[in-house]
Each structure stands twice: as structure tokens, then as C-alpha cells.
Write an enzyme that holds these catalytic residues in place. Sequence first.
Site, PDB file in Angstrom:
ATOM      1  N   SER A 132      55.157  45.474   5.166  1.00  0.00           N
ATOM      2  CA  SER A 132      56.264  44.530   4.945  1.00  0.00           C
ATOM      3  C   SER A 132      56.582  44.399   3.455  1.00  0.00           C
ATOM      4  O   SER A 132      57.730  44.221   3.064  1.00  0.00           O
ATOM      5  CB  SER A 132      55.899  43.151   5.510  1.00  0.00           C
ATOM      6  N   SER A 178      61.371  46.922 -10.028  1.00  0.00           N
ATOM      7  CA  SER A 178      62.206  47.558  -9.005  1.00  0.00           C
ATOM      8  C   SER A 178      63.129  48.632  -9.597  1.00  0.00           C
ATOM      9  O   SER A 178      63.560  49.531  -8.884  1.00  0.00           O
ATOM     10  CB  SER A 178      63.021  46.499  -8.263  1.00  0.00           C
ATOM     11  N   GLN A 278      63.006  32.629  44.204  1.00  0.00           N
ATOM     12  CA  GLN A 278      63.653  32.044  43.024  1.00  0.00           C
ATOM     13  C   GLN A 278      62.914  32.355  41.728  1.00  0.00           C
ATOM     14  O   GLN A 278      63.527  32.464  40.672  1.00  0.00           O
ATOM     15  CB  GLN A 278      63.787  30.528  43.200  1.00  0.00           C
ATOM     16  N   MET A 279      61.584  32.499  41.813  1.00  0.00           N
ATOM     17  CA  MET A 279      60.863  32.783  40.571  1.00  0.00           C
ATOM     18  C   MET A 279      61.243  34.158  40.030  1.00  0.00           C
ATOM     19  O   MET A 279      61.331  34.352  38.823  1.00  0.00           O
ATOM     20  CB  MET A 279      59.357  32.658  40.778  1.00  0.00           C
ATOM     21  N   GLU A 363      60.879  48.823  11.317  1.00  0.00           N
ATOM     22  CA  GLU A 363      62.148  48.504  10.621  1.00  0.00           C
ATOM     23  C   GLU A 363      62.186  47.060  10.139  1.00  0.00           C
ATOM     24  O   GLU A 363      63.238  46.438  10.132  1.00  0.00           O
ATOM     25  CB  GLU A 363      63.355  48.762  11.540  1.00  0.00           C
TER      26      GLU A 363
END
Length: 385
Positions: A132, A178, A278-279, A363
Site C-alpha cells: 500500500s 517523489s 425467503q432467506m 490495485e
Amino acid sequence: MDFSLSEELQAMKELARGFTEENIAPFADKWDAEHHFPREVMEQMGELGFFGCTIKEEYGGADFGYLAQMLLCEEVARGSSSLRVAFNTQCLGTALSIQRHGTEEQKKKWIPDLIAAKSLGCFAISEPNAGSDTMSMKTTAIPDGDGYILNGSKTWISLAPVADMALVYAYHDKEIGSKGLSAFLVDMHSDGVSTGDLEKLGTLHFPTGEIFFEDVRLPGDALLGKLGDGVKILFSSLNQTRISCAAGGVGLAQACLDTAVKYCNEREQFGQLVGKFQMNQELIAKMAAEIEGARWLTYRAAWQKDQGTLGNVLETCYAKYSAAETVVRAAHSAMKILGSYGYSTEYPVARFYRDAAVYQIVEGTVNIQKMIIAQDQLGYRKANR
Ligand code: GRA
């Protein structure tokens, strides 16, 4: 506001769907089991122009745009999440960056073969200690005579073990922050380049690996853009590859829903189809609504790029974040609905479940997407450039 796809876009989506249903989906589980990378299918996709939607005709592309590219990516991901990564390795993380930042010679040299998948590409950002935290990368390309000497290593690089070229990010000067980062086009067959395969949970028929650079001599024309353009190229490239990741997540999530719906309408328990419970209906409803949301965020971000707003980091993050969360929930829901059959290798749901997890990682992790969004909302740092 017009939410309809043009006839041309609709035709492309259908072409990709047909191609995927015939040539990819029926084989994906076998390729996964054998860890087989279907290079010949990539070449067919290249021949059909799948990787060239954002590339100008003079470099072999079709110039259809980002939305067209996302539709193709989504449809391929529906059959194989592994093969959707090819849109990034052949174009959005390589050829498109060369088109945006390269010289005429570089464009002619690299782009046509990449988008035809005659040459396999990769882009190398991550390192063992720089995930990261991109800017903490350690790889260097130090100016030497009329070229550069490249040293360092990269990891988790899609296609690295079989790639012919790499777009490598490295510091030409470590002392100036940078501004010392640059981007280089590297022939992966150069002396001093070696690679290793990485074992992983999913995406099993698309190789991922490490790259080692040991005193690799790069010619002067390996530099993409100017010295110090690395940050600009890297973050603009991430804004291209993140959107295809979103499209891939939407496609895979749709595959989960398709499989769950089919099963709900076939399987009976307690005297009725399991879709009547329904579940299960709750799971189907949530999947459908979330997929539709992520899909339109993706199309909107692609449409913005087609209008010329290439620096739409915020809207691209919305799409990528939403698709990553959606696909993981969709795979989990499909697994719940299919039960043991989901867990077995008889149905593709086990593959979907393995493949879904990576969308929260690659990404820019989900946390990185949230950080970019939150900082923008709080007024700490504007996301769009
Ligand atoms: O001020 P400056 O001159 O020092 O420049 C800074 C900033 O202005 C510098 O970068 C500039 N910058 C940008 N320039 C142009 C930042 N964003 C942009 C932009 N969008 N356009 C450093 O920026 P910073 O904000 O000070 O950096 P930071 O605080 O260290 O981190 C920012 C952030 C966390 C957002 C960034 O590092 C990030 O996005 N990290 C995630 C890395 C990531 O996404 N890695 C993905 C690797 S590729 C991959 O996963 C391939 C998989 C293949 C596949 O399956 O698709």
C-alpha cells in the site's frame, strides 16, 4: 442523462459474452485445476481487438473508449476472473500508459504487440516491503552513461513469470523524494532479469510472480516520459487499472448471481424449489441490487474518462471499492445458496469464492480506497487530479 448503451457498445458486449461462453467459461475450472495459463485464448482475444479499445487506430487499437473496454472486461470476468487481469497487463497498465506518456518510437515499438497479445506485458509497482505504501519502494535505476542500471525486486506482479516486457517503477534518485521516481520500459529477456512463480489462493490460471533485477543495463530510450515523471505515470496508471478491476469484480459477481439463480430454480428441498425460501430470496435480492450499483458506478467512471476526465480518482475509487465488497458478498451468498455443491468442484462457485477475495486486495486495497474517499469527503486531500 442517458443510461442506454449505444448499439455499437451493446454489440461489443454481446460479442464478448458469446466468445466467453464458447471459449472461456467451459474450460475455466479445468485450467484452474491444472494451473494452466491459456495463452492461446489471450492471443485470440488480442486478434479480436479485446485489448485495444482505449488505443488509437495508428497503434493498432480501435479507439472505442473506456466504457467499451469495461464492458469487454466485465464479460470476460463472468467466465474467468483470471483472464480479466489480461486487460491490465496488455493495455491499461502498460500500452495505455505508453500511449499517454511515451515517444512516437516507444508507442510504435511496444503498443501494437501488447494489444495483440503477441508480446505479454506486466507492470511492476509492488515490492516485498512496499505494498500500500507505494512510495517506499526501493528499486533503483541509476543514470549511467546514456542509459540506466536497474537493481531491486518486485513482487505480486501479474504475468511476470511469462512476460516479455515490464513497465517498471524505480527511483533514479533516492535523495529527492517523489521527484526521484521514474518509469522504465524493460525488456524482460535482458541480462540480469529473473523471475519466480508465486502460489496463491485464486486467479489460478493467470500466473503471478516476483521479478529480480540485478545490474540490468537499460538503454536511454527505456525511460517513459521524463526523469521524475514516475509518480505522475504510476498514479494515472492506477486510475486506469482500478476501473478494470471494478469491471472484473462486477463480472465475477454477476457469475455468482447467475449460478445461484439457476440453482434456486432447479434444486428442490422440503417439496419446493429452494428459490421459494425467503432467506434465499434475501440473498438473491441483495446480490442483484449491489451488483447493479457497482456496475453503474463502473460505467459512470468509464464514461467520465471517455469525456476526457482522466483524473477521476474519486469516482474510480467508488467503483473499485463497491465492486470489491460486492463480489466478496456475492461469492459468499452463492456458496450459501448452493451449500455442499458450492463447496464441491462440480460447480464453479468454489472458483468464484477463491477468485473474489483478490478484489479487496489488488490495485489498492479496500482500506486504501476508503482512505482516498474519506480524505476527499473530509476535505483533507482532494482525490481528483
Ligand atoms: O506532492 P508530491 O510531488 O510528493 O507528489 C505526491 C502526490 O501529489 C506523491 O504522488 C502524488 N500523487 C498523485 N499524482 C498524480 C498522489 N496521487 C496522485 C494522483 N492520483 N495523480 C505521493 O503522494 P502521497 O499522497 O503523498 O502518497 P502517500 O500518502 O504515500 O500514498 C497515497 C496512497 C496511499 C493513496 C498511494 O500510495 C496508493 O494509492 N497506494 C496503493 C498502491 C496500489 O494501489 N498498489 C497497487 C499495485 S498494482 C496491482 O495491484 C496489480 C494487480 C494486477 C491486477 O490484478 O489488476
